[in-house]
Structures are given as C-alpha cells and as structure tokens.
Design a protein around this motif. Structure first.
Motif, PDB file in Angstrom:
ATOM      1  N   ASP A 103      -0.019  -3.170 -10.331  1.00 19.17           N
ATOM      2  CA  ASP A 103       1.161  -4.031 -10.181  1.00 19.17           C
ATOM      3  C   ASP A 103       1.969  -3.644  -8.816  1.00 19.17           C
ATOM      4  N   PHE A 104       2.424  -2.185  -8.929  1.00 15.49           N
ATOM      5  CA  PHE A 104       3.157  -1.467  -8.031  1.00 15.49           C
ATOM      6  C   PHE A 104       2.676  -1.655  -6.706  1.00 15.49           C
ATOM      7  N   GLU A 105       1.252  -1.736  -6.633  1.00 13.76           N
ATOM      8  CA  GLU A 105       0.476  -1.419  -5.427  1.00 13.76           C
ATOM      9  C   GLU A 105       0.476  -2.792  -4.767  1.00 13.76           C
TER      10      GLU A 105
ATOM     11  N   LYS B  14       0.648 -13.225  -8.854  1.00 12.57           N
ATOM     12  CA  LYS B  14       1.155 -13.957 -10.019  1.00 12.57           C
ATOM     13  C   LYS B  14       1.350 -13.010 -11.084  1.00 12.57           C
ATOM     14  N   LEU B  15       0.311 -12.316 -11.649  1.00 10.95           N
ATOM     15  CA  LEU B  15       0.279 -11.618 -12.833  1.00 10.95           C
ATOM     16  C   LEU B  15       1.203 -10.282 -12.540  1.00 10.95           C
ATOM     17  N   ALA B  16       1.065  -9.772 -11.161  1.00 10.39           N
ATOM     18  CA  ALA B  16       2.031  -8.502 -11.016  1.00 10.39           C
ATOM     19  C   ALA B  16       3.573  -8.772 -11.015  1.00 10.39           C
ATOM     20  N   PHE B  17       3.993 -10.019 -10.560  1.00  8.54           N
ATOM     21  CA  PHE B  17       5.182 -10.220 -10.515  1.00  8.54           C
ATOM     22  C   PHE B  17       5.426 -10.621 -11.707  1.00  8.54           C
TER      23      PHE B  17
ATOM     24  N   ARG C 140       4.823  -9.303 -14.680  1.00 10.41           N
ATOM     25  CA  ARG C 140       4.730  -8.186 -15.292  1.00 10.41           C
ATOM     26  C   ARG C 140       6.029  -7.376 -14.890  1.00 10.41           C
ATOM     27  N   LEU C 141       6.010  -7.378 -13.646  1.00  9.17           N
ATOM     28  CA  LEU C 141       7.177  -6.528 -13.151  1.00  9.17           C
ATOM     29  C   LEU C 141       8.717  -6.885 -13.262  1.00  9.17           C
ATOM     30  N   TYR C 142       8.661  -8.402 -13.300  1.00  8.94           N
ATOM     31  CA  TYR C 142       9.969  -8.983 -13.442  1.00  8.94           C
ATOM     32  C   TYR C 142      10.462  -9.829 -14.677  1.00  8.94           C
ATOM     33  N   GLN C 143       9.494  -9.714 -15.473  1.00 10.49           N
ATOM     34  CA  GLN C 143       9.404 -10.532 -16.627  1.00 10.49           C
ATOM     35  C   GLN C 143      10.061 -12.048 -16.702  1.00 10.49           C
ATOM     36  N   VAL C 144       9.500 -12.730 -15.765  1.00 11.07           N
ATOM     37  CA  VAL C 144       9.851 -14.075 -15.687  1.00 11.07           C
ATOM     38  C   VAL C 144       8.321 -14.925 -15.369  1.00 11.07           C
ATOM     39  N   LYS C 145       8.677 -16.264 -15.800  1.00 13.91           N
ATOM     40  CA  LYS C 145       7.502 -17.140 -15.776  1.00 13.91           C
ATOM     41  C   LYS C 145       7.476 -17.714 -14.017  1.00 13.91           C
ATOM     42  N   VAL C 146       6.057 -17.382 -13.616  1.00  7.85           N
ATOM     43  CA  VAL C 146       6.008 -17.942 -12.176  1.00  7.85           C
ATOM     44  C   VAL C 146       5.058 -19.150 -12.301  1.00  7.85           C
ATOM     45  N   VAL C 147       5.836 -20.320 -11.600  1.00  8.21           N
ATOM     46  CA  VAL C 147       5.106 -21.482 -11.425  1.00  8.21           C
ATOM     47  C   VAL C 147       4.254 -21.643 -10.448  1.00  8.21           C
ATOM     48  N   ASP C 148       4.737 -21.121  -9.187  1.00  8.33           N
ATOM     49  CA  ASP C 148       3.503 -21.403  -8.085  1.00  8.33           C
ATOM     50  C   ASP C 148       3.749 -20.055  -6.927  1.00  8.33           C
ATOM     51  N   VAL C 149       2.471 -19.980  -6.238  1.00 11.98           N
ATOM     52  CA  VAL C 149       2.520 -18.804  -5.370  1.00 11.98           C
ATOM     53  C   VAL C 149       1.887 -19.219  -4.051  1.00 11.98           C
ATOM     54  N   LYS C 150       2.425 -19.163  -2.929  1.00 12.28           N
ATOM     55  CA  LYS C 150       2.051 -19.379  -1.513  1.00 12.28           C
ATOM     56  C   LYS C 150       1.877 -18.053  -0.732  1.00 12.28           C
ATOM     57  N   ILE C 151       0.734 -17.924  -0.178  1.00 15.97           N
ATOM     58  CA  ILE C 151       0.469 -16.731   0.665  1.00 15.97           C
ATOM     59  C   ILE C 151       0.285 -17.054   1.840  1.00 15.97           C
ATOM     60  N   SER C 152       0.849 -16.037   2.844  1.00 14.70           N
ATOM     61  CA  SER C 152       0.476 -16.571   4.451  1.00 14.70           C
ATOM     62  C   SER C 152       0.355 -15.048   4.889  1.00 14.70           C
ATOM     63  N   ASN C 153      -0.465 -15.209   6.176  1.00 11.96           N
ATOM     64  CA  ASN C 153      -0.503 -13.757   6.922  1.00 11.96           C
ATOM     65  C   ASN C 153       0.381 -14.080   8.033  1.00 11.96           C
TER      66      ASN C 153
ATOM     67  N   TYR D 273       1.749  -8.352   8.392  1.00 11.70           N
ATOM     68  CA  TYR D 273       1.438  -8.148   6.850  1.00 11.70           C
ATOM     69  C   TYR D 273       1.257  -9.439   6.120  1.00 11.70           C
ATOM     70  N   LYS D 274       0.964  -9.290   4.984  1.00 11.31           N
ATOM     71  CA  LYS D 274       0.666 -10.481   4.167  1.00 11.31           C
ATOM     72  C   LYS D 274       2.031 -10.801   3.299  1.00 11.31           C
ATOM     73  N   LYS D 275       2.435 -12.201   3.403  1.00 10.00           N
ATOM     74  CA  LYS D 275       3.588 -12.463   2.597  1.00 10.00           C
ATOM     75  C   LYS D 275       3.487 -13.564   1.691  1.00 10.00           C
ATOM     76  N   ALA D 276       4.242 -13.327   0.593  1.00 10.15           N
ATOM     77  CA  ALA D 276       4.010 -14.265  -0.458  1.00 10.15           C
ATOM     78  C   ALA D 276       5.157 -15.093  -0.972  1.00 10.15           C
ATOM     79  N   ILE D 277       5.144 -16.371  -1.175  1.00 14.44           N
ATOM     80  CA  ILE D 277       6.479 -16.947  -1.525  1.00 14.44           C
ATOM     81  C   ILE D 277       5.996 -17.327  -2.943  1.00 14.44           C
ATOM     82  N   VAL D 278       6.890 -16.703  -3.967  1.00 20.26           N
ATOM     83  CA  VAL D 278       6.768 -17.052  -5.464  1.00 20.26           C
ATOM     84  C   VAL D 278       7.908 -17.822  -5.935  1.00 20.26           C
ATOM     85  N   THR D 279       7.415 -19.000  -6.566  1.00 13.78           N
ATOM     86  CA  THR D 279       8.523 -19.900  -7.292  1.00 13.78           C
ATOM     87  C   THR D 279       8.510 -19.600  -8.712  1.00 13.78           C
ATOM     88  N   ILE D 280       9.679 -19.256  -9.004  1.00 11.44           N
ATOM     89  CA  ILE D 280      10.277 -18.929 -10.485  1.00 11.44           C
ATOM     90  C   ILE D 280      10.542 -20.159 -11.286  1.00 11.44           C
TER      91      ILE D 280
END
Length: 121
Positions: free
Chosen positions: A29-31, A66-69, A71-84, A103-110
């Motif tokens: 998860d940290f990787e 989604k799974l890593a986020f 586990r790390l922050y203990q919040v429910k993730v609704v959606d994940v968008k990824i872009s390069n 780099y690869k960027k992710a926008i995570v909706t909580i």
C-alpha cells in the motif's frame, strides 16, 4: 458478578470490530500511493467536492489505488480516476535544457461525511 464481567468483555469486543472496518495497511500500500499532489486546483477539489489528488506508482490500476487508500486512511472510497501526466522539457535561459518527469495521477473521491487530514503534524 462474573456474569457482568463477561458481558462487559463481549461489548468491548463488538465495539472494536465496528471501529476496524478496513484491513491494516501492508507494505505494498505504501508502494502504490507515493505522495499527495498539492496545487490550487487539488486543494479546491478537496474542499468543495471531497476529492484527493495523489501521485501513484506507474504500474498500478484503479482497484489497487482504491484498496490501498482505504487501508491507509481508513475511509470509504466512492470513485477513482487515473490519468498519466506526460513529461515536459524546460529551458533555463537559452542554453540549458532539462526534463520534468511524468507520473501517474489518481483522483480519489471519498464518501460523503468522511474526511482525511493530509497535513498531520
């Protein structure tokens, strides 16, 4: 007396289970999640739409993020968008050229009602 102690122990075990909704974070998860992206646009997304922008490893997908986020922050993730984000060439003056790496960027909706603090002291 003994019956009261047993019921008290059972109640505390149930409370602990409710608090631990997500699994403990693993080394992977940290990787996967490298760093938050801190810009004016990402800060406004965080405040207005409850979205967090992150730098992630180049070989990850939405499910891993989604799974890593979660586990790390203990919040429910609704959606994940990824872009390069592509790499760019920059010049300093007229002589020196360099490259700003991509780099690869992710926008995570909580989920609504949950929040995280990226700037813990």
């Amino acid at each position: 007396m003994a019956e009261v102690k047993k019921t008290a122990k059972k109640a505390t075990k149930k409370e602990e289970k409710v608090e631990l909704r997500f699994a403990k974070p693993t080394f992977k998860d940290f990787e996967v999640i490298l760093a938050p992206v801190i810009t004016e646009k990402s800060m406004s997304l965080m405040q207005e739409q409850n979205k967090v922008t992150l730098k992630v490893a180049n070989n990850t997908n939405k499910t891993e993020v989604k799974l890593a986020f979660e586990r790390l922050y203990q919040v429910k993730v609704v959606d994940v968008k990824i872009s390069n984000v592509i790499s760019k060439t920059k010049t300093r003056g007229s002589r020196y050229q360099g490259i700003v790496g991509g780099y690869k960027k992710a926008i995570v909706t909580i989920a609504e009602g949950e929040a995280i603090d990226l700037f813990k002291e």
